[in-house]
Design an enzyme around this catalytic site. Structure first.
Site, mmCIF file in Angstrom:
data_model
loop_
_atom_site.group_PDB
_atom_site.id
_atom_site.type_symbol
_atom_site.label_atom_id
_atom_site.label_comp_id
_atom_site.label_asym_id
_atom_site.label_seq_id
_atom_site.Cartn_x
_atom_site.Cartn_y
_atom_site.Cartn_z
ATOM 1 N N TRP A 1 35.659 44.545 42.399
ATOM 2 C CA TRP A 1 34.200 44.428 42.463
ATOM 3 C C TRP A 1 33.585 45.048 43.713
ATOM 4 O O TRP A 1 32.377 44.990 43.889
ATOM 5 C CB TRP A 1 33.756 42.973 42.303
ATOM 6 C CG TRP A 1 34.622 41.939 42.978
ATOM 7 C CD1 TRP A 1 35.613 41.204 42.398
ATOM 8 C CD2 TRP A 1 34.595 41.542 44.352
ATOM 9 N NE1 TRP A 1 36.202 40.361 43.311
ATOM 10 C CE2 TRP A 1 35.590 40.542 44.515
ATOM 11 C CE3 TRP A 1 33.830 41.918 45.460
ATOM 12 C CZ2 TRP A 1 35.834 39.936 45.755
ATOM 13 C CZ3 TRP A 1 34.079 41.309 46.679
ATOM 14 C CH2 TRP A 1 35.071 40.332 46.815
ATOM 15 N N GLU B 1 37.091 42.702 34.385
ATOM 16 C CA GLU B 1 38.032 42.494 35.492
ATOM 17 C C GLU B 1 39.400 43.104 35.205
ATOM 18 O O GLU B 1 40.400 42.690 35.791
ATOM 19 C CB GLU B 1 38.135 40.993 35.806
ATOM 20 C CG GLU B 1 36.800 40.467 36.304
ATOM 21 C CD GLU B 1 36.843 39.056 36.850
ATOM 22 O OE1 GLU B 1 36.247 38.821 37.914
ATOM 23 O OE2 GLU B 1 37.464 38.204 36.197
ATOM 24 N N LYS B 2 39.430 44.096 34.314
ATOM 25 C CA LYS B 2 40.751 44.637 33.936
ATOM 26 C C LYS B 2 41.412 45.407 35.074
ATOM 27 O O LYS B 2 42.620 45.596 35.053
ATOM 28 C CB LYS B 2 40.662 45.469 32.659
ATOM 29 C CG LYS B 2 39.693 46.611 32.675
ATOM 30 C CD LYS B 2 39.622 47.255 31.291
ATOM 31 C CE LYS B 2 38.535 48.301 31.201
ATOM 32 N NZ LYS B 2 37.184 47.735 31.393
ATOM 33 N N PHE B 3 40.638 45.827 36.072
ATOM 34 C CA PHE B 3 41.277 46.520 37.200
ATOM 35 C C PHE B 3 41.517 45.584 38.394
ATOM 36 O O PHE B 3 41.815 46.042 39.493
ATOM 37 C CB PHE B 3 40.439 47.730 37.617
ATOM 38 C CG PHE B 3 40.462 48.819 36.573
ATOM 39 C CD1 PHE B 3 41.641 49.479 36.271
ATOM 40 C CD2 PHE B 3 39.319 49.143 35.872
ATOM 41 C CE1 PHE B 3 41.675 50.464 35.290
ATOM 42 C CE2 PHE B 3 39.338 50.123 34.900
ATOM 43 C CZ PHE B 3 40.523 50.786 34.593
ATOM 44 N N HIS B 4 41.363 44.283 38.159
ATOM 45 C CA HIS B 4 41.612 43.320 39.241
ATOM 46 C C HIS B 4 43.109 43.051 39.348
ATOM 47 O O HIS B 4 43.800 42.978 38.340
ATOM 48 C CB HIS B 4 40.864 42.021 38.938
ATOM 49 C CG HIS B 4 40.721 41.112 40.118
ATOM 50 N ND1 HIS B 4 41.777 40.402 40.650
ATOM 51 C CD2 HIS B 4 39.640 40.788 40.867
ATOM 52 C CE1 HIS B 4 41.333 39.689 41.686
ATOM 53 N NE2 HIS B 4 40.048 39.905 41.834
ATOM 54 N N CYS C 1 12.385 29.478 36.840
ATOM 55 C CA CYS C 1 11.674 29.286 35.574
ATOM 56 C C CYS C 1 10.766 28.054 35.645
ATOM 57 O O CYS C 1 10.772 27.307 36.638
ATOM 58 C CB CYS C 1 12.677 29.148 34.426
ATOM 59 S SG CYS C 1 13.535 27.556 34.410
ATOM 60 N N ASN D 1 33.150 26.785 37.816
ATOM 61 C CA ASN D 1 33.842 27.804 38.600
ATOM 62 C C ASN D 1 32.856 28.410 39.589
ATOM 63 O O ASN D 1 31.783 28.868 39.191
ATOM 64 C CB ASN D 1 34.375 28.925 37.704
ATOM 65 C CG ASN D 1 35.293 29.865 38.460
ATOM 66 O OD1 ASN D 1 36.374 29.462 38.899
ATOM 67 N ND2 ASN D 1 34.873 31.105 38.647
ATOM 68 N N GLU D 2 33.194 28.374 40.859
ATOM 69 C CA GLU D 2 32.344 28.994 41.887
ATOM 70 C C GLU D 2 30.861 28.777 41.588
ATOM 71 O O GLU D 2 30.097 29.725 41.398
ATOM 72 C CB GLU D 2 32.654 30.481 42.008
ATOM 73 C CG GLU D 2 34.029 30.760 42.557
ATOM 74 C CD GLU D 2 34.255 32.242 42.878
ATOM 75 O OE1 GLU D 2 33.496 33.076 42.368
ATOM 76 O OE2 GLU D 2 35.184 32.535 43.633
ATOM 77 N N GLU E 1 42.009 30.759 44.829
ATOM 78 C CA GLU E 1 42.011 32.149 44.362
ATOM 79 C C GLU E 1 42.147 33.101 45.529
ATOM 80 O O GLU E 1 41.491 32.936 46.564
ATOM 81 C CB GLU E 1 40.684 32.509 43.679
ATOM 82 C CG GLU E 1 40.455 31.964 42.310
ATOM 83 C CD GLU E 1 39.137 32.512 41.736
ATOM 84 O OE1 GLU E 1 38.689 33.599 42.126
ATOM 85 O OE2 GLU E 1 38.557 31.816 40.898
ATOM 86 N N CYS F 1 17.013 29.229 40.278
ATOM 87 C CA CYS F 1 16.290 29.669 39.092
ATOM 88 C C CYS F 1 14.816 29.337 39.275
ATOM 89 O O CYS F 1 14.477 28.245 39.749
ATOM 90 C CB CYS F 1 16.855 28.984 37.858
ATOM 91 S SG CYS F 1 15.876 29.348 36.386
#
Ligand code: GAL
Length: 671
Positions: free
Chosen positions: A317, A357-360, A163, A152-153, A309, A161
């Protein structure tokens, strides 16, 4: 039946991300009923379900997904089945702490959010591959399976990274690119600042350094990090193609996403898809959304693409999450259709009760579907789209193109430049904005595209260019094309080394100019232009000090020591024309200039409409032209179209004048 097959059918796909693992199974039955009501025929499932599918290493629980796939199929809904690899379960980091990503400052990014994995981690790659294999084997013959939605995305939160495992992978990548350390030292210009490498092990990622890191090292790091994301996609795609060769593969792109070279990536997919979240509070949101759509279409060389999407109302966000106004969700969905999409999906189906993401926004909001504006709008759209299937195969009509190149974007925005205020997106927008506003629909082209398909190729900025691309642009103009090039183009080669001999060395012949020096402007500083035809404009940001070598001046600067010298030039070259713009014009002046250049190349706006009204034309396979007319204004407008025909949405006759309500849409077909 696969989407590849279904795509050939006259059908628009509609639905969204569906996360039933967040809900008790009784809710799934209500979901099915509501999906049918809303005209939903495709959902993306399992995207963040890895810890539900494999709660402990190797211990899989696919029963719930079996039931879900069956349920979807029974209700006429297909699945874009995710490979669920975007967010590893907590056990991966617990068992393999070195699978976690590390920033340039050496900070480890811990689990607890999502995407906490290093793209080079063997533990992650192994666990992800095993899961993909199991999913493919289990659902290879399931009739609901329409498409693989891998990961996903990619790169959304972690695109690089630093490391030690990544450092070793970087060295390997470099040794494949350069072969020998001598070649690398040459390409990186390590004679500068005592950077000469004697052993591969001495080379590191561009971790936080005392000052500017070697620019070519930084550029190669960007190439390497992009390649690493692509390699993750390849890893999953190879497994899927082996087990389910009949099922197409996509991963959701994010439009102008800098870390990943989507042009290099797009050809590896069967269909290109886009996630787009324009900010309704941004006055340029519609133009930006249009650009994302155009990019996605162009990445797939004009083929239909998937809007994977968007939100039904607001995101969660931004610091202030402004709602789409009533009608705006439909309008922006229709904008995607106008610009080549055959799929309209959302994040997400049902608004979450818990989590970050409950307010999305969602199709099914927290309040439920009764008396819900959002539900009314999304279910109306889903039903309306069912009637528009024949549109799915038509192609967007364009005459012009804008060249974009990720490598040049990366190089342009490295540090230690004449002006860090010169950025890729600003340069692009300064061209795209006026073209969008005048409804001159354009494709994007890339260094490997066929320029000959277009009457004009705009090159807003091509700071880095290789010999082959420079030669192809020159040949395009010589053969009769028009190039319009913005400043600070043709400056370095693919190693970020200056092309000597007077800027812009590879384009001097084509442009008929030599740039003696750059004069970047201070913040707030302006200059002015006088046009050959008597007009004037302010300009800022940048000035090139230009010598004419065959070109003529379309405009000259009026101030500073270079007053009277050319700012905008035009040069007849071979059978074509090359125009150069050596400063940033005020937007209105830029629009007027581009309209004039377009007219000279035989490209004209399709109709004369008020600002904020967008027109895009699609052509059906049998040659009929569909006019999408989109009113981005919050009030009724009446526009006059040069056609008589029918409104495909309402069946009403269209004869010249069309009235569009606030955020209204008309799709007119001539004849
Ligand atoms: C996307 C992501 C989705 C969801 C959405 C919210 O970036 O793919 O999973 O987080 O944003 O806007």
């Amino acid at each position: 039946m696969s989407v590849r097959t279904l795509l050939e059918q006259p059908r628009i796909w509609y639905g969204g991300d569906y996360n039933p693992e967040q809900w008790p199974e009784e809710v799934w039955h209500e979901d099915m009923r509501l999906m049918q009501q809303a005209g939903v025929n495709l959902v993306s499932i399992g995207i963040f379900a890895w810890s539900h599918l494999e709660p402990q290493p190797g211990q899989v629980e696919f029963g719930w997904l079996d039931r879900l796939m069956d349920l979807l199929y029974a209700h006429g809904v297909h699945a874009a089945l995710s490979t669920a690899t975007a967010s590893p379960p907590p056990w991966l980091a617990h068992r393999h702490p070195d699978s976690l990503p590390v920033t340039a400052d050496g900070v480890t990014l811990w689990p607890g959010g999502r995407q906490a994995y290093c793209p080079h981690s063997p533990a992650y790659r192994q666990a992800a591959s095993a899961l993909v294999m199991r999913l493919a084997e289990r659902y290879r013959a399931h009739p609901a399976l329409a498409l693989w939605h891998i990961n996903n995305e990619y790169g959304c939160h972690v695109s690089e990274c630093f490391c030690d495992v990544s450092a070793a992978a970087f060295r390997q990548w470099l040794s494949e690119r350069y072969g020998t350390l001598d070649e690398l030292n040459q390409a990186w210009g390590t004679a500068f600042w005592s950077q000469r490498y004697g052993l591969w092990e001495e080379i590191n990622p561009p971790r936080r350094a005392p000052t500017f890191a070697n620019p070519t090292q930084q550029l190669d790091w960007r190439r390497f990090s992009s390649d690493s994301l692509i390699a993750l996609g390849d890893m999953e795609t190879a497994i899927l193609r082996r087990i389910t060769p009949h099922v197409p593969v996509t991963t959701n792109f994010m439009g102008f996403f800098k870390p990943a070279d989507y042009r290099k990536w797009a050809h590896r997919e069967d269909i290109v898809s886009l996630d787009t979240y324009p900010d309704p509070a941004d006055p340029f949101a519609a133009a930006q959304n249009a650009a994302q759509c155009d990019l996605t279409r162009s990445l797939g060389d004009g083929k239909p693409w998937m809007l994977m999407e968007q939100t039904s109302s607001a995101v969660n966000w931004r610091s202030r999450n402004v709602l789409k106004q009533p009608g705006q969700m439909r309008l922006w969905s229709m904008q995607a259709l106008a610009r080549g999409a055959n799929t309209i999906l959302f994040f997400q189906w049902r608004a979450a009760k818990a989590g970050a993401e409950k307010f999305h926004g969602a199709l099914v909001p927290h309040v439920g579907t009764q008396e819900s504006r959002v539900w009314r709008e999304v279910s109306a759209l889903g039903n309306e789209l069912q009637e528009l299937g024949p549109l799915a195969q038509s192609r967007v009509q364009v005459d012009t193109a804008l060249l974009v190149d990720w490598q040049s974007w990366w190089a342009l925005e490295l540090d230690s430049k004449p002006s860090t205020a010169v950025t890729f997106y600003d340069r692009l927008a300064s061209f795209y904005g006026p073209l969008y506003a005048t409804n001159m629909t354009s494709d994007f082209v890339f260094t490997d595209s066929d320029f000959a398909n277009y009457k004009i190729v705009f090159v807003p900025n091509l700071y880095l260019v290789d010999d082959a691309t420079a030669a192809r642009l020159e040949a395009y103009v010589a053969g009769g094309g028009t190039v319009v090039m913005g400043f600070f183009s043709g400056i370095v080669d693919e190693n970020e080394q200056i092309r000597l001999g007077g800027y812009p060395a590879p384009f001097r012949r084509m442009l008929g100019i030599r740039i003696e020096e750059f004069a970047p402007m201070a913040e707030g500083e302006h200059n002015a232009l006088r046009f050959a035809d008597g007009g004037s404009s302010v300009c800022d940001l940048w000035a090139d000090v230009i010598d004419l070598e065959g070109a003529s001046a379309l405009a000259t600067f009026t101030g500073n020591f270079y007053a009277g010298r050319a700012a905008i030039t035009e040069h007849a070259f071979g059978r074509g024309r090359a125009i150069y713009i050596g400063t940033r014009l005020a937007p209105e002046a830029m629009a007027a200039l581009l309209v004039r250049i377009c007219a000279a190349a035989g490209v004209r706006p399709p109709a004369n409409v008020p600002a904020g009204v967008e027109i895009v034309r699609r052509q059906t396979e049998d040659g009929r032209i569909l006019w999408f007319v989109l009113n981005h204004r919050p009030e009724l407008v009446t526009v006059t179209l040069p056609l008589a025909g029918t409104d495909v949405l309402t069946g009403a006759a269209v004869a010249g004048a069309v009235a569009l309500e606030a955020y209204g849409v008309s799709i007119a077909q001539a004849g």
